[in-house]
Motif scaffolding. Structure first.
Motif, PDB file in Angstrom:
ATOM      1  N   THR A 192       0.716  -1.121   0.051  1.00 36.29           N
ATOM      2  CA  THR A 192      -0.005  -0.210   0.071  1.00 36.29           C
ATOM      3  C   THR A 192       0.692   1.179   0.092  1.00 36.29           C
ATOM      4  N   VAL A 193       0.360   2.420  -0.842  1.00 32.65           N
ATOM      5  CA  VAL A 193       0.998   3.753  -0.475  1.00 32.65           C
ATOM      6  C   VAL A 193      -0.371   4.573  -0.297  1.00 32.65           C
ATOM      7  N   LEU A 194      -1.478   3.899   0.005  1.00 35.88           N
ATOM      8  CA  LEU A 194      -2.703   4.866   0.278  1.00 35.88           C
ATOM      9  C   LEU A 194      -2.287   5.858   1.293  1.00 35.88           C
ATOM     10  N   ASP A 195      -1.430   5.608   2.316  1.00 35.95           N
ATOM     11  CA  ASP A 195      -1.348   6.612   3.395  1.00 35.95           C
ATOM     12  C   ASP A 195      -0.222   7.865   3.050  1.00 35.95           C
ATOM     13  N   ARG A 196       0.073   7.831   1.688  1.00 38.18           N
ATOM     14  CA  ARG A 196       1.133   8.739   1.073  1.00 38.18           C
ATOM     15  C   ARG A 196       0.393   9.307  -0.434  1.00 38.18           C
ATOM     16  N   LEU A 197      -0.717   9.157  -0.465  1.00 39.81           N
ATOM     17  CA  LEU A 197      -1.245   9.880  -1.664  1.00 39.81           C
ATOM     18  C   LEU A 197      -0.988  11.395  -1.697  1.00 39.81           C
ATOM     19  N   ALA A 198      -1.064  11.987  -0.407  1.00 41.49           N
ATOM     20  CA  ALA A 198      -0.948  13.574  -0.376  1.00 41.49           C
ATOM     21  C   ALA A 198       0.815  13.809  -1.022  1.00 41.49           C
ATOM     22  N   ARG A 201       2.461  14.614  -6.455  1.00 37.87           N
ATOM     23  CA  ARG A 201       2.471  15.771  -6.993  1.00 37.87           C
ATOM     24  C   ARG A 201       2.105  16.136  -8.283  1.00 37.87           C
ATOM     25  N   CYS A 202       2.126  14.920  -9.031  1.00 33.82           N
ATOM     26  CA  CYS A 202       1.717  15.047 -10.596  1.00 33.82           C
ATOM     27  C   CYS A 202       0.138  14.756 -10.739  1.00 33.82           C
ATOM     28  N   PRO A 203      -0.198  15.263 -11.972  1.00 31.47           N
ATOM     29  CA  PRO A 203      -1.505  14.911 -12.421  1.00 31.47           C
ATOM     30  C   PRO A 203      -1.518  13.515 -12.693  1.00 31.47           C
ATOM     31  N   VAL A 204      -2.829  12.782 -12.328  1.00 33.01           N
ATOM     32  CA  VAL A 204      -3.430  11.467 -12.578  1.00 33.01           C
ATOM     33  C   VAL A 204      -4.544  11.469 -13.106  1.00 33.01           C
ATOM     34  N   LEU A 205      -4.163  10.317 -14.023  1.00 35.85           N
ATOM     35  CA  LEU A 205      -5.733   9.983 -14.757  1.00 35.85           C
ATOM     36  C   LEU A 205      -5.825   8.406 -14.233  1.00 35.85           C
ATOM     37  N   CYS A 206      -7.152   8.153 -13.880  1.00 38.39           N
ATOM     38  CA  CYS A 206      -7.459   6.834 -13.559  1.00 38.39           C
ATOM     39  C   CYS A 206      -8.424   6.368 -14.493  1.00 38.39           C
ATOM     40  N   LEU A 207      -8.292   5.388 -15.457  1.00 40.51           N
ATOM     41  CA  LEU A 207      -8.887   4.694 -16.391  1.00 40.51           C
ATOM     42  C   LEU A 207      -9.701   3.440 -15.739  1.00 40.51           C
ATOM     43  N   ALA A 208     -11.092   3.420 -15.623  1.00 45.83           N
ATOM     44  CA  ALA A 208     -11.434   2.430 -15.052  1.00 45.83           C
ATOM     45  C   ALA A 208     -12.546   1.643 -16.124  1.00 45.83           C
ATOM     46  N   SER A 209     -12.383   0.281 -16.266  1.00 50.32           N
ATOM     47  CA  SER A 209     -13.249  -0.457 -17.297  1.00 50.32           C
ATOM     48  C   SER A 209     -14.432  -0.468 -16.595  1.00 50.32           C
ATOM     49  N   VAL A 223      -9.449   8.557  -5.797  1.00 47.07           N
ATOM     50  CA  VAL A 223      -8.955   9.541  -6.857  1.00 47.07           C
ATOM     51  C   VAL A 223      -9.430  10.958  -5.919  1.00 47.07           C
ATOM     52  N   ARG A 224     -10.482  10.564  -5.123  1.00 47.48           N
ATOM     53  CA  ARG A 224     -10.822  11.754  -4.071  1.00 47.48           C
ATOM     54  C   ARG A 224      -9.719  12.452  -3.076  1.00 47.48           C
ATOM     55  N   LEU A 225      -8.609  11.562  -2.891  1.00 52.65           N
ATOM     56  CA  LEU A 225      -7.605  11.630  -1.991  1.00 52.65           C
ATOM     57  C   LEU A 225      -6.524  12.389  -2.746  1.00 52.65           C
ATOM     58  N   LEU A 226      -6.448  12.549  -4.129  1.00 53.31           N
ATOM     59  CA  LEU A 226      -5.188  12.944  -4.668  1.00 53.31           C
ATOM     60  C   LEU A 226      -5.450  14.698  -5.109  1.00 53.31           C
ATOM     61  N   LYS A 227      -4.401  14.943  -5.218  1.00 58.36           N
ATOM     62  CA  LYS A 227      -4.508  16.649  -5.364  1.00 58.36           C
ATOM     63  C   LYS A 227      -5.034  16.962  -6.723  1.00 58.36           C
ATOM     64  N   ASP A 228      -4.484  16.238  -7.860  1.00 55.15           N
ATOM     65  CA  ASP A 228      -4.745  16.580  -9.128  1.00 55.15           C
ATOM     66  C   ASP A 228      -4.983  15.234  -9.906  1.00 55.15           C
ATOM     67  N   ALA A 229      -6.338  14.846  -9.909  1.00 57.42           N
ATOM     68  CA  ALA A 229      -6.744  13.766 -10.654  1.00 57.42           C
ATOM     69  C   ALA A 229      -8.201  13.760 -11.099  1.00 57.42           C
ATOM     70  N   GLN A 230      -8.240  12.906 -12.300  1.00 55.40           N
ATOM     71  CA  GLN A 230      -9.664  12.770 -12.830  1.00 55.40           C
ATOM     72  C   GLN A 230      -9.773  11.280 -13.078  1.00 55.40           C
TER      73      GLN A 230
END
Length: 267
Positions: A192-198, A201-209, A223-230
């Motif tokens: 896990t790196v769930l506790d390190r999502l803050a 720094r980079c933009p993140v795109l999550c593609l979900a089938s 995605v809600r835990l990331l600073k710049d994500a869609q």
């Protein structure tokens, strides 16, 4: 066939094109060849780096425990060897996990991150998930890669017209070294790196089938835990989106990467 000679490992990779670098990371039991339907649509204007992770494909399969942090260190060593920073990192399933690890451990390497049917956590938090992971390990021990590949292929590509994809996938899984595949599978459980999502720094795109193993809500939660994500849904697709819906994956990655590069040019 380019390789990087690490202390205990020959790491195979493909290196093509020119321009801003894009790193493509494959999933568990797979190899860089599984990006073959996507790379033709991404190579224009970019340098594509497609490695086989330790224990997979044409890379070495040294003894010892495998883990996501170890895989990420290998990939970081490859980037350092090539003198590359600020890569657009794209990972499917296990490759997405490696991407998250790179984003928190070596943020200077990750200009943007695209994760496909993946997430920042593989801790079994429910009895159902714990049983699913234990079953996967047990089936691999009992059946071996080839027979497990046959079972997985039916789940990944269930449509009557996907026979060729099933055969290709089963052959690819069957090529795995049984011991290396088992160690790689075991190495994912509990990561896990769930506790390190803050720290990302980079933009993140999550593609979900829409027919992935895990529901859309699981991706929305991180995605809600990331600073710049869609988040973007891939339609009519299972877990292996780069294989069953390469056109949608190419379009999503290309649009995302171009927007980031345009943002950088404007700055």
């Amino acid at each position: 066939m380019p390789t990087l000679e690490l202390t205990e490992l020959a790491l195979h990779f493909e290196d093509s094109g020119a321009g801003p670098p894009v790193l493509l990371l494959h999933g568990l039991g797979s190899s860089g060849r599984d990006w073959n339907l996507v790379t033709p649509g991404l190579v224009a204007g970019h340098r594509l780096l497609v490695p086989d992770v330790r224990g997979h494909g044409r890379s070495g399969k040294p003894a010892g425990a495998y883990s996501i942090p170890l895989f990420a260190r290998d990939i970081a060593a490859l980037c350092d060897h090539l003198g590359l920073t600020a890569l657009h990192v794209v990972g499917v399933s296990m490759g997405g996990m490696i991407g998250f690890q790179l984003a928190v451990d070596r943020p200077e390497l990750v200009r943007s991150l695209v994760v496909i049917n993946s997430g920042p956590d593989m801790v079994p938090r429910t009895a159902r998930m714990w049983l699913a992971l234990k079953l996967r390990v047990a089936l691999l021990r009992l059946l071996g890669p080839a027979q497990l590949g046959r079972l997985l292929a039916k789940r990944l590509f269930p449509k009557p017209g996907q026979g060729e994809l099933r055969q290709r996938f089963q052959a690819s899984i069957g090529e795995n070294d049984p011991d290396a595949y088992l160690r790689a599978t075991q190495g994912l459980i509990g990561w896990t790196v769930l506790d390190r999502l803050a720290e990302v720094r980079c933009p993140v795109l999550c593609l979900a089938s829409d027919h992935d193993y895990t529901p859309l809500s699981a991706k929305q939660a991180y995605v809600r835990l990331l600073k710049d994500a869609q988040l973007l849904q891939v339609n009519d697709s299972g877990h292996a989106a780069p294989v069953d819906q390469p056109a949608q994956v190419i379009a999503a990655i290309t649009s995302f990467v171009r927007a980031i590069e345009a943002r950088g040019s404007a700055a």
